[in-house]
Structures are given as structure tokens and as C-alpha cells.
Design an enzyme around this catalytic site. Structure first.
Site, PDB file in Angstrom:
ATOM      1  N   LYS A  73       0.857  -1.186   0.000  1.00 45.14           N
ATOM      2  CA  LYS A  73       0.000   0.000   0.000  1.00 45.14           C
ATOM      3  C   LYS A  73       0.890   1.233   0.000  1.00 45.14           C
ATOM      4  O   LYS A  73       1.726   1.411   0.884  1.00 45.14           O
ATOM      5  CB  LYS A  73      -0.899  -0.023   1.230  1.00 45.14           C
ATOM      6  CG  LYS A  73      -1.790   1.206   1.336  1.00 45.14           C
ATOM      7  CD  LYS A  73      -2.774   1.078   2.488  1.00 45.14           C
ATOM      8  CE  LYS A  73      -3.586   2.330   2.649  1.00 45.14           C
ATOM      9  NZ  LYS A  73      -4.527   2.239   3.785  1.00 45.14           N
ATOM     10  N   LYS A  84      -2.285  -1.512  -3.838  1.00 47.85           N
ATOM     11  CA  LYS A  84      -3.133  -0.333  -3.747  1.00 47.85           C
ATOM     12  C   LYS A  84      -2.299   0.923  -3.807  1.00 47.85           C
ATOM     13  O   LYS A  84      -1.310   0.985  -3.102  1.00 47.85           O
ATOM     14  CB  LYS A  84      -3.886  -0.408  -2.406  1.00 47.85           C
ATOM     15  CG  LYS A  84      -4.755   0.765  -2.105  1.00 47.85           C
ATOM     16  CD  LYS A  84      -5.304   0.616  -0.710  1.00 47.85           C
ATOM     17  CE  LYS A  84      -6.058   1.883  -0.373  1.00 47.85           C
ATOM     18  NZ  LYS A  84      -6.495   1.911   0.980  1.00 47.85           N
TER      19      LYS A  84
HETATM   20  C1  PBG Z   1      -7.552   3.081   5.716  1.00 47.32           C
HETATM   21  C2  PBG Z   1      -7.812   3.040   4.261  1.00 47.32           C
HETATM   22  C3  PBG Z   1      -7.643   4.051   3.301  1.00 47.32           C
HETATM   23  C4  PBG Z   1      -8.150   3.543   2.106  1.00 47.32           C
HETATM   24  C5  PBG Z   1      -8.583   2.248   2.372  1.00 47.32           C
HETATM   25  N1  PBG Z   1      -8.348   1.955   3.694  1.00 47.32           N
HETATM   26  C6  PBG Z   1      -7.160   5.439   3.437  1.00 47.32           C
HETATM   27  C7  PBG Z   1      -5.740   5.715   3.680  1.00 47.32           C
HETATM   28  O1  PBG Z   1      -4.914   4.839   3.879  1.00 47.32           O
HETATM   29  O2  PBG Z   1      -5.439   6.900   3.729  1.00 47.32           O
HETATM   30  C8  PBG Z   1      -8.215   4.273   0.792  1.00 47.32           C
HETATM   31  C9  PBG Z   1      -9.225   3.738  -0.165  1.00 47.32           C
HETATM   32  C10 PBG Z   1      -9.557   4.640  -1.299  1.00 47.32           C
HETATM   33  O3  PBG Z   1      -8.943   5.691  -1.529  1.00 47.32           O
HETATM   34  O4  PBG Z   1     -10.483   4.270  -2.032  1.00 47.32           O
HETATM   35  N2  PBG Z   1      -6.219   3.165   6.086  1.00 47.32           N
END
Ligand code: PBG
Length: 326
Positions: A195, A248
């Protein structure tokens, strides 16, 4: 005149030929729909930066999941907007927290829906970071305990799979141990293994009200410049017991999806995130692109890159088209 020996156009001359040689298929089994759950009753609010996506109250989830199932979507991933937040994100593992209630409601109304839960603290902490803060820093090991408690509480409420998205080191092992210890050895972990610290999460942070109140997420989410590091992250999660590896965001990171596909045997998920959704929606609204076609091409391309499944806000739109085509 010299004729080429091989003419690729021969196999493109009709829809039937093209269908015969199509290498990648997209179907609704592979789509996971994100749901934002909010407090209250009979609530359904459109998220301004994500047209077509709504925050819904717990009592609306039965209908929402029924609609998804009718379209052929069999899995959802839940995000919660709790009533209150605190420094340690305790709302995340509250037995009667928003997600725990949401899981019970869905399992009660539509037991056949596969319920995945996002395991993270940022929606539950008043400072908006994905872990608890000690000495001005997100403290890894203290956070692990809270994450494990959170994942366990989701399983106890009836979740089918947990998906840690916090990017703390060692969370998959900690969550696996907590689940196993309480006889949830059959609950898989879908790890947000890779991520990135991405600007594409902007609309989500509006939707879930979880922007960090100071600093940023760069000390735990990955640097977009790195690819080899992604392989190390994935290796760690495999060793710790992850069942699915997620990448992601998706589109700007297709090289990572593809590399993971080559180097690992686990199923791979791609998260087509909020900003990626919003960009397509906005351009389509302006009439600059054909939104449906760009949506399908994007999701198909993620499959071609190597994703087995895709988390996408487009799941319902895409499933509707796939259903009509059948
Ligand atoms: C929680 C999380 C996030 C997203 C999914 N789980 C936000 C982040 O990490 O800032 C983002 C999902 C999206 O942008 O569709 N940590």
C-alpha cells in the site's frame, strides 16, 4: 509486393473471432464493492467527491447488499464512520461499534454475502493516523495489539475475511495468532501488502473522515518510487500467513501487480481507489471520455496485469453492464 507471413488482423475480423482469442475475462465474481457505514437511521448520503457512492446507515445495509447480490456482486468490504473517536482508536474493536453492527446486520439479512472488513485505526483515532501515537510517532508494536483486537472483534461479529490496511510491520502475524487462538483459523487474511502513500486516496479520506490531523502517512505507507521494496513487503506477509496479497492503488501501480503475479502464487487483489474512481467520473461528467467504456477497459486491464479480484467503487456499474450483456 511482399505479403507479411502473419496477419494479426485475421483473428480480429469479427466479434466471434475476437471472442475466441480473448485472453482475459472480467466477471462479477471478481468484484468487491466497498460500503461506507454511518450512524443513524434511514440515512443515505452521496459522497460529493465520489458521485454514485453513498454513506449508508446500518439499517440500509440489507437492501444495499440485496441490490449487490441481484447484480451478481457477492463480496463487500466495509468501512465505518464511528460516532466518536479517541487517541487509541478504541471504537475499532467495540463489540457494538459501527462495523460490528454492520456485519451482524448484513449476515442477518443477506447471509450469503461475503463480508470483508477493513482493519485499520484511522477512522477511529481523533488524530487520523492508522495507529496510536507515542512520542509524536505512530507506535508500531502498541498498534499491533489494537489491530489484532479489532480483527478478532470483526470475526466474532461474523466477518468472513479481514483486510488489514494499516501498514504496521508484523500485523499479519499478530492478527493470524489472535484469530487462531480464538478458533477463527478458518478466517482468511487479505493483506494490503503493498500500500503506497498515495494522493489517490483523497476522496476516501473525505468519505471516511480520516485525514491525518498532523504529518502524513509516509512513515508507514510505501514510497511510490519503490518496486523491489514491494516484493519484500509481500514476502513478509506471505511468511506471516496472508491468504491474499493486495496492491493499492491499482492503475498507477500495474507494474507492481504484474511483478507480484510473476513472483507469488497467492491470489492477488487490486484496489482501484477513490481518486481513480473520481477521475473517471469527473472526466465522463464533462463529456470528455465515455465513462462506461473507460471503466471497463480499466478493470479489464487490472485483470490482465494479474489481479484475480478488484475492489472498486465501480462494482455495481460494471456488474450491471455484465448482467445485461448475458
Ligand atoms: C484506511 C484506508 C484508506 C483507504 C482504504 N483503507 C485510506 C488511507 O490509507 O489513507 C483508501 C481507499 C480509497 O482511496 O479508495 N487506512
Amino acid at each position: 509486393m511482399v505479403f507479411p507471413e502473419y496477419r494479426p488482423r485475421r483473428m480480429r475480423q469479427s466479434a466471434t473471432f475476437r471472442g475466441l482469442i480473448r485472453e482475459t475475462q472480467l466477471n462479477s465474481d471478481q468484484l468487491i464493492y466497498p460500503l461506507f457505514v454511518m450512524p443513524g437511521k434511514n440515512k443515505c448520503e452521496e459522497i460529493s467527491s465520489m458521485p454514485g457512492v453513498f454513506r449508508v446507515s446500518v439499517d440500509m445495509l440489507g437492501q444495499e447488499c440485496r441490490d449487490c447480490l441481484d447484480l451478481g456482486i457477492k463480496s463487500v468490504i466495509l468501512f465505518g464512520l464511528p460516532e466518536t473517536k479517541d487517541a487509541m482508536g478504541t471504537g475499532a474493536h467495540d463489540k457494538n461499534g459501527i462495523i460490528q453492527k454492520a456485519i451482524r446486520e448484513i449476515k442477518n439479512k443477506t447471509p450469503e454475502m461475503l463480508v470483508i472488513t477493513d482493519v485499520c485505526l484511522c477512522e477511529y483515532t481523533d488524530h487520523g493516523h492508522c495507529g496510536c501515537i507515542i512520542d509524536n510517532d505512530v507506535d508500531n508494536d502498541t498498534t499491533l495489539e489494537i489491530l489484532a483486537k479489532t480483527a478478532l472483534s470483526h470475526a466474532q461479529a461474523g466477518a468472513d475475511m479481514v483486510a488489514p490496511s494499516d501498514m504496521m510491520d508484523g500485523r499479519v502475524a499478530e492478527i493470524r495468532a489472535a484469530l487462531d487462538e480464538h478458533n477463527f483459523d478458518s478466517i482468511p487474511i487479505m493483506s494490503y501488502a503493498v500500500k503506497y502513500a498515495s494522493a489517490f486516496y483523497g476522496p476516501f479520506r473525505d468519505a471516511a473522515d480520516c485525514s491525518p490531523q498532523f504529518g502524513d502517512r509516509k512513515t508507514y505507507q510505501m514510497d511510490p518510487a519503490n518496486s523491489r521494496e514491494a516484493m519484500r513487503e509481500a514476502t513478509l506477509d506471505v511468511d506471516e500467513g496472508a491468504d491474499i496479497l493486495m496492491v493499492k492503488p491499482a492503475v498507477a501501480y500495474m507494474d507492481i501487480i504484474s511483478r507480484l503475479r510473476d513472483e507469488f502464487d497467492l491470489p492477488i487483489a487490486a484496489y482501484h481507489v477513490s481518486g481513480e474512481y473520481a477521475m473517471i467520473k469527473a472526466a465522463a461528467e464533462k463529456g470528455w471520455i465515455d465513462g462506461d467504456k473507460v471503466m471497463e477497459e480499466t478493470l479489464l486491464s487490472l485483470r490482465r496485469a494479474g489481479a484475480d479480484m478488484i475492489i472498486t467503487y465501480f462494482a455495481k456499474d460494471m456488474a450491471k453492464i455484465l448482467k445485461e450483456r448475458r
